[in-house]
Write an enzyme that holds these catalytic residues in place. Sequence first.
Site, short mmCIF file in Angstrom:
data_model
loop_
_atom_site.label_atom_id
_atom_site.label_comp_id
_atom_site.label_asym_id
_atom_site.label_seq_id
_atom_site.Cartn_x
_atom_site.Cartn_y
_atom_site.Cartn_z
N GLY A 12 0.82 -1.21 0.00
CA GLY A 12 0.00 0.00 0.00
C GLY A 12 0.85 1.26 0.00
N ASN A 92 1.60 -2.42 5.39
CA ASN A 92 0.85 -1.18 5.59
C ASN A 92 -0.52 -1.19 4.93
OD1 ASN A 92 0.66 1.97 5.83
ND2 ASN A 92 0.43 1.52 3.65
N SER A 144 -3.34 -0.14 14.69
CA SER A 144 -4.14 1.08 14.83
C SER A 144 -4.55 1.23 16.29
CB SER A 144 -5.39 0.97 13.96
OG SER A 144 -6.32 1.96 14.31
N TYR A 157 -12.70 -3.61 11.70
CA TYR A 157 -11.35 -3.02 11.59
C TYR A 157 -10.57 -3.23 12.90
CZ TYR A 157 -7.93 0.76 10.71
OH TYR A 157 -6.78 1.50 10.53
N ALA A 159 -10.97 -5.53 15.11
CA ALA A 159 -10.60 -6.95 15.24
C ALA A 159 -9.36 -7.25 14.39
CB ALA A 159 -11.77 -7.83 14.80
N LYS A 161 -7.04 -5.21 13.41
CA LYS A 161 -5.84 -4.52 13.90
C LYS A 161 -5.36 -5.08 15.24
CE LYS A 161 -5.27 -1.74 10.39
NZ LYS A 161 -4.06 -1.77 9.56
P1 NAP Z 1 -5.05 5.09 2.48
O1 NAP Z 1 -4.59 6.47 2.25
O2 NAP Z 1 -6.48 4.74 2.23
O3 NAP Z 1 -4.10 4.10 1.67
C1 NAP Z 1 -4.33 2.72 1.72
C2 NAP Z 1 -3.27 2.01 0.92
O4 NAP Z 1 -3.53 0.60 1.05
C3 NAP Z 1 -3.32 2.35 -0.55
O5 NAP Z 1 -2.00 2.48 -1.02
C4 NAP Z 1 -3.99 1.12 -1.18
O6 NAP Z 1 -3.50 0.83 -2.47
C5 NAP Z 1 -3.53 0.02 -0.24
N1 NAP Z 1 -4.42 -1.13 -0.31
C6 NAP Z 1 -5.71 -1.23 0.10
N2 NAP Z 1 -6.17 -2.46 -0.16
C7 NAP Z 1 -5.16 -3.15 -0.75
C8 NAP Z 1 -5.03 -4.47 -1.23
N3 NAP Z 1 -6.04 -5.34 -1.19
N4 NAP Z 1 -3.83 -4.84 -1.75
C9 NAP Z 1 -2.79 -3.97 -1.80
N5 NAP Z 1 -2.87 -2.70 -1.36
C10 NAP Z 1 -4.04 -2.30 -0.85
O7 NAP Z 1 -4.80 4.64 3.99
P2 NAP Z 1 -3.77 5.16 5.10
O8 NAP Z 1 -4.51 6.05 6.00
O9 NAP Z 1 -2.51 5.58 4.48
O10 NAP Z 1 -3.56 3.79 5.91
C11 NAP Z 1 -2.39 2.99 5.79
C12 NAP Z 1 -2.38 1.98 6.93
O11 NAP Z 1 -2.39 2.68 8.18
C13 NAP Z 1 -3.62 1.08 6.95
O12 NAP Z 1 -3.26 -0.22 7.36
C14 NAP Z 1 -4.49 1.72 8.01
O13 NAP Z 1 -5.36 0.79 8.60
C15 NAP Z 1 -3.44 2.22 8.98
N6 NAP Z 1 -3.92 3.28 9.86
C16 NAP Z 1 -4.28 4.48 9.34
C17 NAP Z 1 -4.73 5.48 10.21
C18 NAP Z 1 -5.14 6.84 9.72
O14 NAP Z 1 -5.61 7.63 10.56
N7 NAP Z 1 -4.99 7.18 8.47
C19 NAP Z 1 -4.82 5.21 11.58
C20 NAP Z 1 -4.44 3.98 12.05
C21 NAP Z 1 -3.96 3.01 11.18
P3 NAP Z 1 -4.36 1.04 -3.83
O15 NAP Z 1 -5.02 2.38 -3.72
O16 NAP Z 1 -3.33 0.92 -4.89
O17 NAP Z 1 -5.37 -0.04 -3.89
#
Ligand code: NAP
Length: 248
Positions: A12, A92, A144, A157, A159, A161
């Site tokens: 990701g 990620n 998370s 989600y 669960a 994480k």
């Molecule tokens: P984001 O901006 O929505 O980006 C998500 C990324 O995951 C994208 O690059 C997407 O790639 C990729 N992805 C989703 N499904 C996929 C799949 N099946 N196979 C391969 N890649 C996939 O999210 P983010 O906020 O950066 O989150 C990144 C990580 O941090 C996640 O695990 C999220 O749960 C965690 N997190 C985020 C927050 C927050 O506040 N933002 C808080 C806690 C934890 P494509 O677009 O190319 O599909």
Amino acid sequence: MPLKNHVVIVTGGSAGIGFAVAKRLASDGYHILINYNSNKDGALACQSEINELDGACSILQFNVKDREQCESALEGFLAENPDLSIYGLVNNAGITRDTLAGLMSDDDFRDVVETNMFGSFYLMRWCAKKMLLKKRGAIVNMSSLSGQVGNGGQLNYAASKAGIIAMTKSLANEVGRRGIRVNAVAPGIIETKMTAEIPFLDQMKKNIPLKRIGKPEEVASVVSFLISNEASYMTGQTLSVNGGLYFS
Ligand code: NAP
């Protein structure tokens, strides 16, 4: 300095936190393998920013939910690049399908668990086997705050994480003796597409001790630390990056 032939996979890496992590680890000196699923333009943009900084980077499409796709894409990459070896993994990629438990469909639950938890498992298992052969490596899994304390509207989600934290501790226990470290990061609310539509965000900021939401780069710097030898005596840990926020 880490060697340029040491690959760190960032799943990701086409957006948000993964994009920032890929850039940061490239500046640390690793060869970054950016995985994306649908957003090739995002992956190419990240690759081009890394190249502008003289970093080494490749991009690779696979859906982390699909074990065969993950493994064949990664084996293909290694076959095409025999001079490179897997040094690190940042699990990620992740999704949300938020809704109240009573309204949550089986598919909402399954999609999130398959992407966040099974996806992380497939990548960890494949990478751990490569790392065991070399007796070195570092894995960072993206958990998370929801996985640490639970969150209404995010049963699926949370669960997935929480499962990531448990998998992190378990694998750390198995592979530590072979020189491989496995840690997790638990972000709070970070400014990305995933959080862009959270209602009442301004109200929520008031509950965060640092009074703001975090930036992807602020997660990336913690990932960089955990991948690096600066964290050489740390494994099985989950570092919170949440501005002091704990849901109650
Ligand atoms: P984001 O901006 O929505 O980006 C998500 C990324 O995951 C994208 O690059 C997407 O790639 C990729 N992805 C989703 N499904 C996929 C799949 N099946 N196979 C391969 N890649 C996939 O999210 P983010 O906020 O950066 O989150 C990144 C990580 O941090 C996640 O695990 C999220 O749960 C965690 N997190 C985020 C927050 C927050 O506040 N933002 C808080 C806690 C934890 P494509 O677009 O190319 O599909």
